[in-house]
Design a protein around this motif. Structure first.
Motif, PDB file in Angstrom:
ATOM      1  N   ALA A   1      45.173  32.240  42.039  1.00  0.00           N
ATOM      2  CA  ALA A   1      43.717  32.232  42.168  1.00  0.00           C
ATOM      3  C   ALA A   1      43.306  31.836  43.579  1.00  0.00           C
ATOM      4  N   ASN A   2      42.155  32.348  43.958  1.00  0.00           N
ATOM      5  CA  ASN A   2      41.576  32.041  45.266  1.00  0.00           C
ATOM      6  C   ASN A   2      40.155  31.550  45.027  1.00  0.00           C
ATOM      7  N   TYR A   3      39.782  30.433  45.664  1.00  0.00           N
ATOM      8  CA  TYR A   3      38.477  29.824  45.440  1.00  0.00           C
ATOM      9  C   TYR A   3      37.714  29.643  46.746  1.00  0.00           C
ATOM     10  N   ALA A   4      36.400  29.706  46.658  1.00  0.00           N
ATOM     11  CA  ALA A   4      35.561  29.292  47.766  1.00  0.00           C
ATOM     12  C   ALA A   4      35.701  27.785  47.928  1.00  0.00           C
ATOM     13  N   ASP A   5      35.640  27.301  49.154  1.00  0.00           N
ATOM     14  CA  ASP A   5      35.803  25.869  49.405  1.00  0.00           C
ATOM     15  C   ASP A   5      34.771  25.051  48.637  1.00  0.00           C
ATOM     16  N   SER A   6      33.592  25.610  48.469  1.00  0.00           N
ATOM     17  CA  SER A   6      32.502  24.860  47.835  1.00  0.00           C
ATOM     18  C   SER A   6      32.725  24.608  46.343  1.00  0.00           C
ATOM     19  N   VAL A   7      33.654  25.331  45.733  1.00  0.00           N
ATOM     20  CA  VAL A   7      33.867  25.164  44.287  1.00  0.00           C
ATOM     21  C   VAL A   7      35.259  24.644  43.955  1.00  0.00           C
ATOM     22  N   LYS A   8      36.106  24.486  44.940  1.00  0.00           N
ATOM     23  CA  LYS A   8      37.463  23.995  44.675  1.00  0.00           C
ATOM     24  C   LYS A   8      37.421  22.638  43.995  1.00  0.00           C
ATOM     25  N   GLY A   9      38.243  22.513  42.951  1.00  0.00           N
ATOM     26  CA  GLY A   9      38.304  21.269  42.210  1.00  0.00           C
ATOM     27  C   GLY A   9      37.265  21.156  41.112  1.00  0.00           C
ATOM     28  N   ARG A  10      36.294  22.068  41.098  1.00  0.00           N
ATOM     29  CA  ARG A  10      35.244  22.040  40.069  1.00  0.00           C
ATOM     30  C   ARG A  10      35.278  23.279  39.171  1.00  0.00           C
ATOM     31  N   PHE A  11      35.614  24.414  39.745  1.00  0.00           N
ATOM     32  CA  PHE A  11      35.635  25.677  38.997  1.00  0.00           C
ATOM     33  C   PHE A  11      37.076  26.119  38.777  1.00  0.00           C
ATOM     34  N   THR A  12      37.310  26.764  37.645  1.00  0.00           N
ATOM     35  CA  THR A  12      38.625  27.311  37.338  1.00  0.00           C
ATOM     36  C   THR A  12      38.470  28.731  36.824  1.00  0.00           C
ATOM     37  N   ILE A  13      39.188  29.654  37.451  1.00  0.00           N
ATOM     38  CA  ILE A  13      39.186  31.035  37.001  1.00  0.00           C
ATOM     39  C   ILE A  13      40.446  31.291  36.188  1.00  0.00           C
ATOM     40  N   SER A  14      40.295  32.104  35.155  1.00  0.00           N
ATOM     41  CA  SER A  14      41.450  32.469  34.343  1.00  0.00           C
ATOM     42  C   SER A  14      41.254  33.884  33.816  1.00  0.00           C
ATOM     43  N   ARG A  15      42.345  34.494  33.396  1.00  0.00           N
ATOM     44  CA  ARG A  15      42.281  35.862  32.884  1.00  0.00           C
ATOM     45  C   ARG A  15      43.061  35.987  31.591  1.00  0.00           C
ATOM     46  N   ASP A  16      42.569  36.839  30.732  1.00  0.00           N
ATOM     47  CA  ASP A  16      43.293  37.260  29.537  1.00  0.00           C
ATOM     48  C   ASP A  16      43.568  38.744  29.743  1.00  0.00           C
ATOM     49  N   ASN A  17      44.766  39.059  30.203  1.00  0.00           N
ATOM     50  CA  ASN A  17      45.061  40.446  30.568  1.00  0.00           C
ATOM     51  C   ASN A  17      45.046  41.377  29.359  1.00  0.00           C
ATOM     52  N   ALA A  18      45.414  40.865  28.211  1.00  0.00           N
ATOM     53  CA  ALA A  18      45.432  41.689  27.000  1.00  0.00           C
ATOM     54  C   ALA A  18      44.021  42.143  26.618  1.00  0.00           C
ATOM     55  N   LYS A  19      43.030  41.341  27.000  1.00  0.00           N
ATOM     56  CA  LYS A  19      41.639  41.651  26.663  1.00  0.00           C
ATOM     57  C   LYS A  19      40.845  42.152  27.867  1.00  0.00           C
ATOM     58  N   ASN A  20      41.511  42.309  29.020  1.00  0.00           N
ATOM     59  CA  ASN A  20      40.813  42.721  30.254  1.00  0.00           C
ATOM     60  C   ASN A  20      39.604  41.835  30.521  1.00  0.00           C
ATOM     61  N   THR A  21      39.813  40.547  30.354  1.00  0.00           N
ATOM     62  CA  THR A  21      38.714  39.591  30.447  1.00  0.00           C
ATOM     63  C   THR A  21      39.029  38.518  31.489  1.00  0.00           C
TER      64      THR A  21
END
Length: 120
Positions: free
Chosen positions: A57-77
């Protein structure tokens, strides 16, 4: 035809949390990356977080440590868990997918946007 359908925006108090979801559907052949951008009034659209397939994952500096991105590849989500929200996080959040379909080459697709408002 590809559709990106977002959900999960809303009004939250400072320090609160929200979880955004975005599901891609249609004649998808492969997804190279999915991510989230945001655009505040009077400002340019900016990257919040992105996640390539099989990558980190790659984050903007302003959200690091607060936001988390994740994916469910089976659901394309793709999901965006947003914690410790600040008023400056207020924006329209857009889902993005870099993908190819059965009938077109690789390109970017965008969701319709979901409003996130952080206010007391």
């Amino acid at each position: 035809q590809v559709q990106l359908v977002e959900s999960g925006g809303g009004l939250v108090q400072p320090g609160g949390s929200l979880r955004l979801s975005c599901a891609a559907s249609g004649s998808i052949l492969s997804i190279n990356a999915m991510g989230w951008y945001r655009q505040a009034p009077g400002k340019q659209r900016e990257l919040v977080a992105s996640m390539p397939s099989g990558g980190s994952a790659n984050y903007a500096d302003s959200v690091k440590g607060r936001f988390t991105i994740s994916r469910d590849n089976a659901k394309n989500t793709v999901y965006l868990q947003m914690n410790s929200l600040k008023p400056e996080d207020t924006a329209v959040y857009y889902c993005n997918a870099d993908l190819s379909t059965w009938y077109s080459n690789r390109r970017d697709y965008w969701g319709q946007g979901t409003q996130v408002t952080v206010s007391s």
